[in-house]
Design a protein around this motif. Structure first.
Motif, PDB file in Angstrom:
ATOM      1  N   LEU A  52       0.683  -1.016  -0.266  1.00  0.00           N
ATOM      2  CA  LEU A  52       0.057   0.023   0.016  1.00  0.00           C
ATOM      3  C   LEU A  52       0.974   1.038   0.217  1.00  0.00           C
ATOM      4  N   VAL A  53       2.291   1.481   0.710  1.00  0.00           N
ATOM      5  CA  VAL A  53       2.902   2.320   0.907  1.00  0.00           C
ATOM      6  C   VAL A  53       3.603   2.560  -0.756  1.00  0.00           C
ATOM      7  N   ALA A  54       3.809   1.681  -1.354  1.00  0.00           N
ATOM      8  CA  ALA A  54       4.749   1.570  -2.524  1.00  0.00           C
ATOM      9  C   ALA A  54       3.595   2.694  -3.840  1.00  0.00           C
ATOM     10  N   ARG A  55       1.649   1.505  -3.357  1.00  0.00           N
ATOM     11  CA  ARG A  55       1.192   2.268  -4.378  1.00  0.00           C
ATOM     12  C   ARG A  55       0.861   3.926  -3.886  1.00  0.00           C
ATOM     13  N   ILE A  56       1.143   3.955  -2.739  1.00  0.00           N
ATOM     14  CA  ILE A  56       0.680   5.868  -2.462  1.00  0.00           C
ATOM     15  C   ILE A  56       1.492   6.692  -3.063  1.00  0.00           C
ATOM     16  N   ALA A  57       3.289   5.407  -2.875  1.00  0.00           N
ATOM     17  CA  ALA A  57       4.331   6.497  -3.316  1.00  0.00           C
ATOM     18  C   ALA A  57       3.920   6.337  -4.943  1.00  0.00           C
ATOM     19  N   GLY A  58       3.765   5.987  -5.651  1.00  0.00           N
ATOM     20  CA  GLY A  58       3.487   5.560  -6.817  1.00  0.00           C
ATOM     21  C   GLY A  58       2.829   6.333  -7.586  1.00  0.00           C
ATOM     22  N   GLN A  59       1.367   6.707  -6.941  1.00  0.00           N
ATOM     23  CA  GLN A  59       0.463   6.906  -7.341  1.00  0.00           C
ATOM     24  C   GLN A  59       0.676   9.228  -7.422  1.00  0.00           C
ATOM     25  N   ASN A  60       1.253   9.276  -5.692  1.00  0.00           N
ATOM     26  CA  ASN A  60       1.418  10.526  -5.762  1.00  0.00           C
ATOM     27  C   ASN A  60       3.048  11.834  -5.804  1.00  0.00           C
ATOM     28  N   GLY A  61       3.725   9.785  -6.370  1.00  0.00           N
ATOM     29  CA  GLY A  61       5.192  10.715  -6.840  1.00  0.00           C
ATOM     30  C   GLY A  61       6.012  10.876  -5.820  1.00  0.00           C
ATOM     31  N   ILE A  62       5.781  10.667  -4.770  1.00  0.00           N
ATOM     32  CA  ILE A  62       6.540  10.703  -3.796  1.00  0.00           C
ATOM     33  C   ILE A  62       7.445   9.435  -3.306  1.00  0.00           C
ATOM     34  N   ASP A  63       8.480   9.873  -1.854  1.00  0.00           N
ATOM     35  CA  ASP A  63       9.135   8.777  -1.533  1.00  0.00           C
ATOM     36  C   ASP A  63       8.031   7.876  -0.937  1.00  0.00           C
ATOM     37  N   MET A  64       9.165   6.742   0.107  1.00  0.00           N
ATOM     38  CA  MET A  64       8.008   5.514   1.009  1.00  0.00           C
ATOM     39  C   MET A  64       8.179   5.722   2.338  1.00  0.00           C
ATOM     40  N   ASP A  65       9.108   7.248   1.983  1.00  0.00           N
ATOM     41  CA  ASP A  65       8.692   7.762   3.829  1.00  0.00           C
ATOM     42  C   ASP A  65       8.056   9.019   3.596  1.00  0.00           C
ATOM     43  N   ASP A  66       7.375   9.615   2.443  1.00  0.00           N
ATOM     44  CA  ASP A  66       6.557  10.184   2.685  1.00  0.00           C
ATOM     45  C   ASP A  66       4.859   9.563   2.403  1.00  0.00           C
ATOM     46  N   ALA A  67       5.175   8.388   1.977  1.00  0.00           N
ATOM     47  CA  ALA A  67       3.683   7.842   1.483  1.00  0.00           C
ATOM     48  C   ALA A  67       3.438   7.192   3.283  1.00  0.00           C
ATOM     49  N   ARG A  68       4.541   6.900   3.497  1.00  0.00           N
ATOM     50  CA  ARG A  68       3.872   5.960   5.433  1.00  0.00           C
ATOM     51  C   ARG A  68       3.471   7.397   5.666  1.00  0.00           C
ATOM     52  N   LYS A  69       3.809   8.474   5.148  1.00  0.00           N
ATOM     53  CA  LYS A  69       3.738   9.869   6.583  1.00  0.00           C
ATOM     54  C   LYS A  69       2.096   9.806   6.212  1.00  0.00           C
TER      55      LYS A  69
END
Length: 259
Positions: free
Chosen positions: A192-209
């Motif tokens: 899920l973190v990786a999917r959010i990162a990919g969809q929003n063009g952000i890194d994994m740490d920002d996706a976790r946030k």
């Protein structure tokens, strides 16, 4: 503290035991010396066939298959850890949750524990010993209305059921304890973190946030690891926790803002 051989000779059943928290619990109990059977729909590569029961416990037939296998292979049980649970409901709030979605939530998050307990508890009461762990969720008190209303309600029901059960069977020698995790970074959560990162063009740490912010923040600054939940459960099923029953342990990094 090492848990090596702490549960030597004890017989254990773990539902949802091939992934995430369940997989970690199985590994911990095995390390502690227990004879463990895990159930899920499919077996993981790390789990031997001898330790696996393939069943769909959202059905009456699946629960019966698990109970029959436990009695046949182990001759009874000393520890039951109900980890199986989750939600596949669509986003959209209450309007998109029809009867089928509500039934799915209850059939996965509540009824398997009720059915398996009902079948295996009599032997635990007869031997006047045993521990049952119900893995609930902080969503029982902190629901996320966009997609998990039914899941949160089912987990609240599981928690209430576990409390009532503890009052009935604790005087007969069987402890019943609930464990309430917050966000646990399982393989599914990492995806899920990786999917959010990919969809929003952000890194994994920002996706976790992004996820942590959706929960209102995690004061610890990170999700729990499956092994941390397994360590807590390993303690609770051990003799070191012999005076603990009827309570619920939250392991969420401080997510729930009230006691």
């Amino acid at each position: 503290m090492s848990a090596t051989f702490e549960l030597q000779g004890l017989r254990a059943l773990v539902t949802g035991g091939t992934k995430g928290v369940g997989k970690a619990v199985v590994a911990h109990l095995c390390e502690a010396g227990a004879n463990v059977l895990a159930t899920a729909r499919s077996r993981s590569d790390e789990l031997s066939e001898e330790r696996f029961i393939g069943a769909d416990i959202t059905t009456v037939e699946g629960c019966k298959a698990v109970v029959d296998a436990v009695l046949d292979r182990l001759g009874g049980v000393d520890i039951i850890v109900h980890v199986a649970g989750g939600s596949s409901a669509p986003a959209g709030g209450f309007r998109v949750l029809d009867d089928d979605e509500w039934n799915k939530a209850l059939n996965l998050n509540l009824f398997p524990a009720v059915r398996i307990d009902r079948a295996l508890l009599p032997s635990m009461v007869e031997q006047r010993s045993g521990v049952i762990i119900h893995v609930t969720s902080i969503q029982r008190q902190l629901p996320l209305p966009e997609a998990t209303i039914a899941y949160a309600a089912a987990k609240a029901a599981l928690s209430n059921y576990g409390k009532a059960l503890s009052k009935e069977v604790s005087p007969k020698g069987v402890r019943v304890v609930r464990v309430s995790p917050g966000w646990v970074e399982t393989e599914a959560a990492e995806n899920l973190v990786a999917r959010i990162a990919g969809q929003n063009g952000i890194d994994m740490d920002d996706a976790r946030k992004v996820i942590m912010d959706s929960l209102g923040g995690i004061p610890l600054g990170r999700p729990c690891a499956p092994q941390e939940v397994a360590e807590l459960i390993g303690f609770l099923v051990s003799a070191r926790a012999s005076a603990i029953t009827g309570t619920e342990y939250v392991i969420d990094g401080g997510t729930v803002p009230t006691a």
